[in-house]
Write an enzyme that holds these catalytic residues in place. Structure first.
Site, PDB file in Angstrom:
ATOM      1  N   CYS A   1       6.942 -13.572  52.105  1.00 28.00           N
ATOM      2  CA  CYS A   1       7.361 -12.309  52.828  1.00 28.00           C
ATOM      3  C   CYS A   1       6.368 -11.884  53.807  1.00 28.00           C
ATOM      4  O   CYS A   1       5.248 -11.972  53.709  1.00 28.00           O
ATOM      5  CB  CYS A   1       7.364 -11.301  51.751  1.00 28.00           C
ATOM      6  N   PRO A   2       6.960 -11.384  54.941  1.00 30.92           N
ATOM      7  CA  PRO A   2       8.223 -11.078  55.491  1.00 30.92           C
ATOM      8  C   PRO A   2       8.902 -12.464  55.994  1.00 30.92           C
ATOM      9  O   PRO A   2      10.201 -11.960  56.634  1.00 30.92           O
ATOM     10  CB  PRO A   2       7.975  -9.958  56.215  1.00 30.92           C
TER      11      PRO A   2
END
Length: 77
Positions: A13-14
Site C-alpha cells: 500500500c498504496p
C-alpha cells in the site's frame, strides 16, 4: 472489449491502488482488468477505489498466492 492483466505481487500500500487507478483510466467501458495482489490491505483498498471510480468488481478470489480481482470498467472516472 479488451482484457488487461496487472500483476502487482510484492507491492505494498498504496502502490496497488495507484497502479490500478492508472490502469482503469486507460480502459474503455466494457473492458476488464484482472489485478493480482499479495498485500492483504488490497482486500480493503481496492473495493474502496472501485466505489470511487464507479466501476464494478465481478470476482474476488483469495488463494495462497494472494488476492485476484476481476474488475469491469463502467465509467470514465
Amino acid at each position: 472489449m479488451s482484457f488487461l492483466k496487472l500483476d502487482l505481487s510484492g507491492l505494498k500500500c498504496p502502490l496497488p491502488v495507484l497502479r490500478t487507478r492508472k490502469a482503469l483510466k486507460s480502459l474503455q467501458p466494457g473492458d476488464r482488468l484482472e489485478v493480482v495482489c499479495t498485500d492483504p490491505l488490497a482486500a480493503i483498498d481496492l473495493p474502496h477505489l472501485i466505489l470511487e471510480t464507479g466501476d464494478r468488481i465481478e470476482i474476488v478470489k483469495h488463494d495462497t498466492d494472494g488476492i485476484v480481482f476481476l474488475i469491469e470498467k463502467l465509467g470514465q472516472a
